[in-house]
Design a protein around this motif. Structure first.
Motif, short mmCIF file in Angstrom:
data_model
loop_
_atom_site.label_atom_id
_atom_site.label_comp_id
_atom_site.label_asym_id
_atom_site.label_seq_id
_atom_site.Cartn_x
_atom_site.Cartn_y
_atom_site.Cartn_z
N CYS A 1 47.84 6.62 -27.01
CA CYS A 1 47.27 5.46 -26.33
C CYS A 1 45.98 5.77 -25.56
CB CYS A 1 48.30 4.86 -25.37
SG CYS A 1 48.65 5.89 -23.92
N GLY A 2 45.73 7.05 -25.30
CA GLY A 2 44.51 7.45 -24.61
C GLY A 2 44.61 7.43 -23.09
N ARG A 3 45.79 7.12 -22.54
CA ARG A 3 45.94 7.15 -21.08
C ARG A 3 45.61 8.53 -20.54
NH1 ARG A 3 50.92 4.35 -22.09
NH2 ARG A 3 50.83 2.25 -21.30
N LEU A 4 44.96 8.56 -19.40
CA LEU A 4 44.69 9.83 -18.71
C LEU A 4 45.82 10.04 -17.73
CD1 LEU A 4 40.87 9.39 -18.12
CD2 LEU A 4 42.03 10.65 -19.95
N VAL A 5 46.54 11.16 -17.87
CA VAL A 5 47.76 11.37 -17.10
C VAL A 5 47.82 12.76 -16.49
CG1 VAL A 5 49.11 9.68 -18.39
CG2 VAL A 5 49.02 12.02 -19.19
N CYS A 6 48.70 12.87 -15.48
CA CYS A 6 48.94 14.15 -14.81
C CYS A 6 49.95 14.95 -15.63
CB CYS A 6 49.47 13.90 -13.40
SG CYS A 6 51.10 13.13 -13.33
N PRO A 7 50.14 16.23 -15.32
CA PRO A 7 51.09 17.06 -16.07
C PRO A 7 52.53 16.53 -16.04
CG PRO A 7 49.71 18.44 -14.67
CD PRO A 7 49.40 17.01 -14.33
N ALA B 1 37.89 13.77 -12.92
CA ALA B 1 38.02 13.44 -11.50
C ALA B 1 38.57 12.02 -11.34
CB ALA B 1 36.68 13.59 -10.80
N SER B 2 39.85 11.85 -11.60
CA SER B 2 40.51 10.57 -11.39
C SER B 2 42.00 10.81 -11.24
CB SER B 2 40.23 9.59 -12.53
OG SER B 2 40.83 10.03 -13.72
N ASN B 3 42.73 9.74 -10.99
CA ASN B 3 44.18 9.85 -10.83
C ASN B 3 44.91 9.40 -12.08
OD1 ASN B 3 43.99 10.84 -8.23
ND2 ASN B 3 44.07 8.83 -7.30
N CYS B 4 46.12 9.86 -12.22
CA CYS B 4 47.00 9.55 -13.34
C CYS B 4 47.13 8.03 -13.49
CB CYS B 4 48.38 10.18 -13.10
SG CYS B 4 49.62 9.76 -14.31
N GLU B 5 47.04 7.54 -14.73
CA GLU B 5 47.16 6.11 -14.98
C GLU B 5 48.60 5.62 -14.92
OE1 GLU B 5 44.88 4.55 -18.28
OE2 GLU B 5 43.46 6.20 -18.08
N CYS C 1 51.24 7.24 -12.56
CA CYS C 1 51.71 7.30 -11.17
C CYS C 1 50.62 6.94 -10.17
CB CYS C 1 52.31 8.67 -10.86
SG CYS C 1 51.12 10.03 -10.83
N GLY C 2 49.36 7.10 -10.55
CA GLY C 2 48.25 6.74 -9.68
C GLY C 2 47.97 7.68 -8.53
N SER C 3 48.74 8.77 -8.43
CA SER C 3 48.52 9.65 -7.28
C SER C 3 48.12 11.07 -7.65
CB SER C 3 49.79 9.69 -6.41
OG SER C 3 50.87 10.18 -7.15
N SER C 4 48.59 11.57 -8.76
CA SER C 4 48.28 12.96 -9.13
C SER C 4 46.99 13.03 -9.94
CB SER C 4 49.43 13.53 -9.97
OG SER C 4 50.61 13.56 -9.22
N PRO C 5 46.27 14.14 -9.84
CA PRO C 5 45.03 14.30 -10.60
C PRO C 5 45.30 14.38 -12.11
CG PRO C 5 45.32 16.13 -9.05
CD PRO C 5 46.53 15.27 -8.96
N VAL C 6 44.39 13.83 -12.87
CA VAL C 6 44.48 13.83 -14.34
C VAL C 6 44.24 15.23 -14.88
CG1 VAL C 6 43.25 13.05 -16.40
CG2 VAL C 6 43.78 11.44 -14.60
N GLU C 7 45.05 15.62 -15.86
CA GLU C 7 44.84 16.90 -16.54
C GLU C 7 44.86 16.77 -18.05
OE1 GLU C 7 46.78 20.36 -15.21
OE2 GLU C 7 46.47 19.90 -13.11
N ASP C 8 45.44 15.68 -18.59
CA ASP C 8 45.53 15.51 -20.03
C ASP C 8 45.38 14.04 -20.40
OD1 ASP C 8 46.26 18.14 -21.27
OD2 ASP C 8 47.84 18.02 -19.77
#
Length: 66
Positions: free
Chosen positions: A22-28, A4-8, A10-17
């Protein structure tokens, strides 16, 4: 992965992977499933990392010893 957070990136899309490097949580949109890397890490390669053996490292070293 459902976090439950946003992509590191773009900052707007929900994280999925998460990036395997580097371990960044990112959107598709900012994750490459084939390589397991985020778009920021892919950009560090300066080219498509799938070219060649797929084992190219960003610093040019293909083996680390400790």
């Amino acid at each position: 992965m459902n976090v439950a957070s946003n992509c590191e990136i773009c900052g707007s899309s929900p994280v999925e992977d998460g990036c395997d490097r580097c371990g960044r949580l990112v959107c598709p949109d900012h994750f490459d499933e084939r390589t397991g890397l985020c778009t920021a890490c892919l950009a560090e390669f300066g080219e498509d990392p799938s070219v060649g053996d797929g084992q190219r490292r960003p610093d040019g070293v293909d083996e680390y010893r400790f």
